[in-house]
Design an enzyme around this catalytic site. Structure first.
Site, PDB file in Angstrom:
ATOM      1  CB  SER A 107     -71.129  -9.776 -79.351  1.00 16.74           C
ATOM      2  OG  SER A 107     -71.797  -9.988 -78.125  1.00 16.74           O
ATOM      3  CG  ASP A 116     -70.398 -16.741 -76.628  1.00 13.94           C
ATOM      4  OD1 ASP A 116     -71.068 -17.778 -76.733  1.00 13.94           O
ATOM      5  OD2 ASP A 116     -70.670 -15.688 -77.240  1.00 13.94           O
ATOM      6  CE  LYS A 164     -73.906 -17.985 -77.336  1.00  9.92           C
ATOM      7  NZ  LYS A 164     -73.072 -17.920 -78.547  1.00  9.92           N
ATOM      8  CD  GLU A 182     -69.985 -18.854 -82.636  1.00 11.32           C
ATOM      9  OE1 GLU A 182     -69.402 -19.059 -83.725  1.00 11.32           O
ATOM     10  OE2 GLU A 182     -70.166 -17.711 -82.170  1.00 11.32           O
ATOM     11  CD  GLU A 240     -75.879 -14.701 -84.588  1.00 11.67           C
ATOM     12  OE1 GLU A 240     -75.330 -15.338 -83.665  1.00 11.67           O
ATOM     13  OE2 GLU A 240     -75.451 -13.614 -85.018  1.00 11.67           O
TER      14      GLU A 240
HETATM   15  O1  KIV Z   1     -71.757 -13.198 -78.775  1.00  9.47           O
HETATM   16  C1  KIV Z   1     -72.975 -12.953 -78.798  1.00  9.47           C
HETATM   17  O2  KIV Z   1     -73.413 -11.842 -78.499  1.00  9.47           O
HETATM   18  C2  KIV Z   1     -73.874 -14.029 -79.189  1.00  9.47           C
HETATM   19  C3  KIV Z   1     -75.314 -13.672 -79.379  1.00  9.47           C
HETATM   20  C4  KIV Z   1     -75.474 -12.868 -80.601  1.00  9.47           C
HETATM   21  C5  KIV Z   1     -76.190 -14.870 -79.394  1.00  9.47           C
HETATM   22  O3  KIV Z   1     -73.472 -15.126 -79.358  1.00  9.47           O
END
Ligand code: KIV
Length: 278
Positions: free
Chosen positions: A58, A96, A126, A128, A195
């Site tokens: 994000s 991420d 993390k 997805e 989410e």
């Molecule tokens: O990128 C992000 O901020 C996220 C959260 C919304 C879980 O993956």
């Protein structure tokens, strides 16, 4: 399970690890997570007692101003992660893997995860998705890198979904999500972000898994909650989904403070004698 107030809280540790948050689930202690992208903010959130800092992709939206998370690169994510790691003493830092850094094959995913761990000093990554990324999760976990999964509304697939609406409202998608969650746990994920899915489904997934679930727009039945820090702090008030609770109104505070500064400079009331060297 409710936590026993006569025992020290499992979250009362000098350093949060993947084991800590798994124990928090077992002990029924909710996990507080937030996104962070820079040193100064990470330092403040860490001092305030946050358990998990997610260097989310994000960053593409809130730091770079892009409409989606797709443009952010692995190099950008590593830069943000380095800044966050410098700012923390206690929190678990999860980073991420951005769009394009792991979807090709599991070898590419492992290479990206290793870069994040080596170059940023992160504690976990993390990624997805469900079934299509199970092999990649296994490979990264086998290399000793903890992996957090992410199901439901997965913003890297926004052009497949076509909308940011709640996912898995129908039985078929809900069943698939539950199946994906089980497979991610078997593949070795230490935790799972859920989410924007119906609260009942998030609770069902949480009860079905032994790893912690961390919800965003997934109701109160998950083992923890995560918010984008800019939303929680009211830094970007044009984004108002119902799952966001604003803990401050920083857009207003900052705009007003900077307006005062501009006005003081224009009127020459700043700097004063006391703010000036002889
Ligand atoms: O990128 C992000 O901020 C996220 C959260 C919304 C879980 O993956």
């Amino acid at each position: 399970m409710a936590s026993d107030s006569s025992r020290p809280d499992v979250a009362d540790v000098p350093r949060v690890t993947t084991n800590t948050i798994q124990e928090m689930k077992r002990e029924g202690v909710p996990i507080a997570a937030l996104t962070a992208y820079d040193y100064t903010s990470a330092r403040l959130y860490d001092r305030a007692g946050i358990d998990v800092l997610l260097v989310g992709d994000s960053a593409s939206n809130v730091m770079a101003g892009n409409e989606t998370t797709l443009p952010i690169t692995l190099d950008h994510m590593i830069y943000h992660a380095q800044c966050v790691v410098e700012g923390i003493e206690r929190a678990l830092v999860v980073v991420d893997l951005p769009f394009g850094a792991y979807q090709g094959d599991s070898k590419e995913g492992l290479r990206s995860a290793v870069r994040v761990m080596k170059e940023a000093g992160a504690h976990a990554v993390k990624l997805e998705g469900g079934a299509p990324v199970v092999g990649t999760v296994e490979r990264i976990v086998e290399a000793g890198v903890p992996v957090m999964g992410h199901l439901g509304l997965t913003p890297q697939s926004i052009y497949e979904f076509g909308t940011y609406q709640v996912r898995a409202r129908d039985d078929e998608e809900a069943g698939q999500l539950l199946e994906d969650a089980r497979r991610l746990e078997e593949a070795g994920c230490f935790a799972l972000v859920l989410e924007k899915i119906p609260a009942d489904l998030a609770t069902e997934v949480t009860e079905a898994l032994s790893i912690p679930t961390i919800g965003i727009g997934a109701g109160a039945g998950t083992d923890g909650q995560v918010l984008v820090s800019h939303d929680a702090l009211g830094l970007s008030t044009d984004f108002n989904p119902r799952f966001v609770r604003r803990y401050a109104e920083l857009e207003e505070t900052i705009t007003s403070a900077i307006g005062d500064y501009v006005s003081d400079v224009r009127s020459r009331s700043f700097p004063s004698d006391a703010e000036t060297y002889e």
